[in-house]
Design a protein around this motif. Structure first.
Motif, PDB file in Angstrom:
ATOM      1  N   SER A  84      -6.077  -0.700  26.025  1.00  0.00           N
ATOM      2  CA  SER A  84      -5.235  -1.910  25.602  1.00  0.00           C
ATOM      3  C   SER A  84      -4.172  -1.311  24.676  1.00  0.00           C
ATOM      4  O   SER A  84      -3.131  -1.888  24.667  1.00  0.00           O
ATOM      5  CB  SER A  84      -6.063  -2.853  25.009  1.00  0.00           C
ATOM      6  N   SER A  85      -4.297  -0.278  23.964  1.00  0.00           N
ATOM      7  CA  SER A  85      -3.385   0.286  23.065  1.00  0.00           C
ATOM      8  C   SER A  85      -2.348   1.190  23.737  1.00  0.00           C
ATOM      9  O   SER A  85      -1.162   1.350  23.095  1.00  0.00           O
ATOM     10  CB  SER A  85      -4.169   1.298  21.954  1.00  0.00           C
ATOM     11  N   ILE A  86      -2.380   1.260  24.867  1.00  0.00           N
ATOM     12  CA  ILE A  86      -1.352   2.168  25.589  1.00  0.00           C
ATOM     13  C   ILE A  86      -0.354   1.321  26.472  1.00  0.00           C
ATOM     14  O   ILE A  86      -0.635   0.790  27.511  1.00  0.00           O
ATOM     15  CB  ILE A  86      -1.967   3.157  26.720  1.00  0.00           C
ATOM     16  N   LYS A  87       0.511   0.767  25.495  1.00  0.00           N
ATOM     17  CA  LYS A  87       1.474  -0.393  26.014  1.00  0.00           C
ATOM     18  C   LYS A  87       2.171  -0.109  27.417  1.00  0.00           C
ATOM     19  O   LYS A  87       2.696  -1.114  28.183  1.00  0.00           O
ATOM     20  CB  LYS A  87       2.244  -0.942  24.826  1.00  0.00           C
ATOM     21  N   ALA A  88       2.497   1.170  27.626  1.00  0.00           N
ATOM     22  CA  ALA A  88       3.245   1.545  28.760  1.00  0.00           C
ATOM     23  C   ALA A  88       2.518   1.453  30.167  1.00  0.00           C
ATOM     24  O   ALA A  88       3.246   1.510  31.031  1.00  0.00           O
ATOM     25  CB  ALA A  88       3.838   3.153  28.659  1.00  0.00           C
ATOM     26  N   LEU A  89       1.263   1.292  29.875  1.00  0.00           N
ATOM     27  CA  LEU A  89       0.399   1.212  31.070  1.00  0.00           C
ATOM     28  C   LEU A  89       0.668  -0.265  31.803  1.00  0.00           C
ATOM     29  O   LEU A  89       1.011  -1.389  31.002  1.00  0.00           O
ATOM     30  CB  LEU A  89      -1.038   1.423  30.939  1.00  0.00           C
ATOM     31  N   LEU A 117      -8.727   0.273  34.143  1.00  0.00           N
ATOM     32  CA  LEU A 117      -9.259   1.516  33.280  1.00  0.00           C
ATOM     33  C   LEU A 117     -10.215   0.815  32.156  1.00  0.00           C
ATOM     34  O   LEU A 117     -11.259   1.574  32.137  1.00  0.00           O
ATOM     35  CB  LEU A 117      -8.087   2.250  32.855  1.00  0.00           C
ATOM     36  N   SER A 118      -9.965  -0.281  31.604  1.00  0.00           N
ATOM     37  CA  SER A 118     -10.995  -0.722  30.543  1.00  0.00           C
ATOM     38  C   SER A 118     -12.319  -1.122  31.058  1.00  0.00           C
ATOM     39  O   SER A 118     -13.121  -1.003  30.550  1.00  0.00           O
ATOM     40  CB  SER A 118     -10.200  -1.877  29.885  1.00  0.00           C
ATOM     41  N   LYS A 119     -12.119  -1.770  32.473  1.00  0.00           N
ATOM     42  CA  LYS A 119     -13.357  -2.172  33.107  1.00  0.00           C
ATOM     43  C   LYS A 119     -14.109  -0.941  33.398  1.00  0.00           C
ATOM     44  O   LYS A 119     -15.434  -0.968  33.281  1.00  0.00           O
ATOM     45  CB  LYS A 119     -12.881  -3.275  34.151  1.00  0.00           C
ATOM     46  N   ILE A 120     -13.495  -0.268  34.208  1.00  0.00           N
ATOM     47  CA  ILE A 120     -14.350   0.852  34.826  1.00  0.00           C
ATOM     48  C   ILE A 120     -14.621   1.948  34.068  1.00  0.00           C
ATOM     49  O   ILE A 120     -15.694   2.605  34.231  1.00  0.00           O
ATOM     50  CB  ILE A 120     -13.674   1.440  36.274  1.00  0.00           C
ATOM     51  N   ILE A 134      -8.776   4.738  41.228  1.00  0.00           N
ATOM     52  CA  ILE A 134      -9.358   3.399  40.797  1.00  0.00           C
ATOM     53  C   ILE A 134      -8.334   2.443  41.668  1.00  0.00           C
ATOM     54  O   ILE A 134      -6.914   2.608  41.312  1.00  0.00           O
ATOM     55  CB  ILE A 134      -9.328   3.003  39.437  1.00  0.00           C
ATOM     56  N   SER A 135      -8.667   1.550  42.328  1.00  0.00           N
ATOM     57  CA  SER A 135      -7.831   0.306  43.008  1.00  0.00           C
ATOM     58  C   SER A 135      -6.983  -0.439  42.020  1.00  0.00           C
ATOM     59  O   SER A 135      -7.882  -1.002  41.064  1.00  0.00           O
ATOM     60  CB  SER A 135      -8.733  -0.333  43.911  1.00  0.00           C
ATOM     61  N   GLY A 136      -5.840  -0.344  41.871  1.00  0.00           N
ATOM     62  CA  GLY A 136      -4.929  -1.007  41.083  1.00  0.00           C
ATOM     63  C   GLY A 136      -4.409  -0.156  39.895  1.00  0.00           C
ATOM     64  O   GLY A 136      -3.491  -0.509  39.120  1.00  0.00           O
ATOM     65  N   VAL A 137      -4.811   1.225  39.886  1.00  0.00           N
ATOM     66  CA  VAL A 137      -4.166   1.837  39.094  1.00  0.00           C
ATOM     67  C   VAL A 137      -2.989   2.835  39.802  1.00  0.00           C
ATOM     68  O   VAL A 137      -3.301   3.608  40.731  1.00  0.00           O
ATOM     69  CB  VAL A 137      -5.280   3.246  38.376  1.00  0.00           C
ATOM     70  N   SER A 138      -1.940   2.756  39.624  1.00  0.00           N
ATOM     71  CA  SER A 138      -0.767   2.985  40.069  1.00  0.00           C
ATOM     72  C   SER A 138      -0.485   4.631  39.785  1.00  0.00           C
ATOM     73  O   SER A 138      -1.000   5.134  38.808  1.00  0.00           O
ATOM     74  CB  SER A 138       0.701   2.311  39.736  1.00  0.00           C
TER      75      SER A 138
END
Length: 621
Positions: free
Chosen positions: A577-582, A590-593, A604-608
């Protein structure tokens, strides 16, 4: 009343049996809990093991030291190697099995495994202290303490059976649903969902007319699943049969659609896309005037027949009327109707790659509770959960198979990183390195791991090493042995391949698609004598490695590149959550998995790709 166990396994289906066997063989003290000791390793659906990609999984389980391949061999009534007309990456072993003997062989194997205790009772709750599992609670109010727990509940969690407009609680026909565990897990913060699967009616084989069906024989030279000498190939086999539905069958089935739980909204869970019910087939594929029906015997001696391809939850009167309009089924007698079953599952993105849950330490999930379908997928998860529960208790590193090492690795990686909203089934197309992950080389890929973990025996390891050494020796020989044009040109023309003008090595001839190693051996008497010392599996292995060498080398180069990403670890407590550029979705997924490596994060599906670039820069890579 109970000692503290190292591992408690809840459920004695295919996942539970493999989990208990693995953990106990490796040295853990195991308790296997089941609601019914008489249904251990029950083949709830079709009496078969293996098939496309699934056969590769059974071979992998066996290579690691699991038991499914041996049990399948000992209860086999027919063997077929599917897709022989395609390349070796597609060859898939499949067996037809004796349902009763399969379950008996598994139970006997477990009873003869030291360190396993059994308890017959419903498990209704979990004992949690802090964020760690400490045991289970039973319906009698007993508590069984344990250092770890593996849940392999199959279709039993709040299971509901549907037949037409009738519905009843149950995890399988004639058996109660399991209550309490879902509720405990939800209170702990786990997310759950509903899934659906189904099964066809069973009929009396004496009431069928096989003379109007197509007979389906087993292979003329049957093989087996296990690499172990403990099992033998079949000396006799039972036939299966093929018939077809027709428009009259479809019209009859349609008369029950208004009473179908599939179409009137009573079933909320999603069913398996690749194994649809017969009513779903005729609804989705209305342009087809027939569908294949496989008539499969349930064993050597029983008259019970499994009607593969006719899974249904329509009213029983509609089922019987439609069945009797299938050619050969005009006088069919039904033993029991088909039904659909709806049950709870827990999205597998809540697990680590070891199959341990992220929320509760030492709690593992395996099998249909993770959203998969199929005996083989369940058994492989059970094996890995059993290994990793043992490792966790003994304070060892988790055992993780990479996508490039095994179909089991592909399966678990897909589940954890992509999740599933419908029952997950393995296919060869899911594996990007399927030429490396063939059914013929599972022992060469995985037996070393099983031996190092004290799961595969020394005999298994020695057999694997001998096969590896003999294959290398044979390949070198085939690279050196030269055949003369005058001795082989006639045979080359007979095989529709160009004649040669000068001496040529066997290795170069083998690269021709028209020729197999057996074709070449027949061309030269001296070669035939020289290669008679090599086992069939070694001949096949050498042929595949030579014929597909350039493709195999390319896949290995790709694996090396990907493994570089797998070796780049991500700190466990990374604050995305601290990496605002994501991207917002990237941060959320990423936080969930909580991926353990850059390689895992990339899948991970949804990670571009842009998210991946930002993440690697952030980590200083």
């Amino acid at each position: 009343m109970f000692p503290e166990y190292d591992v408690i396994v809840v459920g004695a289906g295919h996942a539970g049996c493999e989990a208990a066997h693995a953990a106990a063989t490796m040295g853990s003290r195991v308790m296997l809990c089941t609601m019914n000791m008489n249904t251990i390793a029950q083949m709830s659906c079709n009496p078969a093991m293996g098939g496309v990609a699934k056969g590769q999984i059974v071979r992998e389980i066996d290579a690691l030291g699991g038991r499914s391949g041996i049990v399948a061999d000992k209860s086999m009534i027919q063997f077929r190697m599917l897709n022989r007309s395609k390349g070796p990456a597609m060859w898939s072993p499949r067996s037809q099995n004796d349902r009763m003997r399969f379950a008996e062989e598994w139970r006997l194997a477990l009873e003869q495994t030291p360190n396993i205790d059994f308890w017959q009772e419903m498990i209704t709750g979990l004992i949690i202290k802090g964020k760690r599992i400490r045991g289970v609670k039973t319906s009698l109010g007993l508590e069984i303490p344990s250092k770890s727990v593996i849940l392999t509940n199959g279709t039993f969690l709040n299971g509901i059976i549907h037949i037409g407009e009738k519905q009843m609680g149950g995890g399988r026909t004639g058996e109660r649903a399991a209550k309490g565990i879902t509720e405990d897990l939800r209170q702990l913060g786990f997310e759950s969902g509903r899934m659906k699967t189904g099964t066809p009616p069973r009929v009396d084989g004496r009431s069928l007319d096989y003379t109007v069906m197509e007979e389906q024989h087993g292979d003329a030279e049957p093989e087996k699943f296990s690499y172990s000498p403990e099992t033998k190939v079949l000396s006799k086999q039972r036939s299966c049969w093929i018939t077809y539905t027709n428009n009259k069958v479809h019209e009859t089935l349609a008369t029950g659609f208004d009473r179908s739980p599939m179409f009137n909204g009573r079933i909320q869970g999603l069913g398996p896309r690749y194994c649809p019910s017969i009513e779903d087939k005729i609804n989705r594929f209305a342009e087809r005037d027939r569908h294949q029906i496989f008539v499969e015997p349930e064993g050597w001696d029983t008259v019970e027949i499994y009607v593969n391809g006719f899974s249904t939850s329509l009213p029983e009167d509609v089922q019987l009327k439609a069945l009797r309009q299938i050619r050969g089924f005009e006088n069919a007698k039904m033993f029991r109707p088909g039904y659909a079953i709806e049950y709870d599952y827990f999205p597998p993105t809540q697990l680590k790659l070891s199959l341990e849950t992220k929320l509760i330490d030492n709690l593992f999930f395996a099998g249909q509770i993770n959203g998969t379908t199929g005996y083989e997928e369940a058994a492989s998860q059970g094996l890995l959960a059993g290994i990793n529960a043992h490792h966790k208790v003994k304070e060892k590193e988790p055992f993780i198979l990479k996508r490039s090492e095994a179909y089991i690795g592909v399966l678990i990686d897909d589940l954890i990183n992509k999740g599933t909203e419908e029952p997950y089934r393995m296919f060869t197309s899911r594996a990007e390195f399927r030429l490396l992950l063939r059914q013929d080389n599972a022992d060469l890929r995985l037996t070393r791991y099983g031996y190092e973990m004290n799961l595969a025996s020394r005999q298994r390891y020695d057999l694997m090493q001998e096969k590896e050494a003999r294959t290398s020796e044979l390949i070198k020989k085939l690279e050196q042995v030269r055949l003369r044009p005058e001795g082989i040109n006639g045979a080359l023309q007979e095989n529709n391949t160009a004649p040669v003008k000068e001496n040529i090595t066997v290795e170069k001839l083998l690269k021709r698609p028209q020729l197999g190693i057996r074709d070449i051996i027949k061309m030269d008497h001296r070669l035939e004598q020289e290669l008679a010392q090599y086992h069939e599996a070694v001949l096949e292995q050498a042929e595949i490695q030579i014929k597909y060498r350039s493709y195999i080398d390319k896949e290995r180069q790709m694996v090396d590149k990907i493994n570089n990403l797998e070796n780049l670890k991500i700190p466990h407590h990374m604050d995305y959550s601290s990496i605002k550029a994501l991207s917002a979705e990237g941060r959320q997924k990423l936080s969930k998995i909580k991926p353990e490596t850059i390689g895992q994060a990339s899948r991970i599906s949804g990670v571009s790709p842009a998210d991946m670039s930002i993440l690697t820069i952030y980590l200083g890579r």
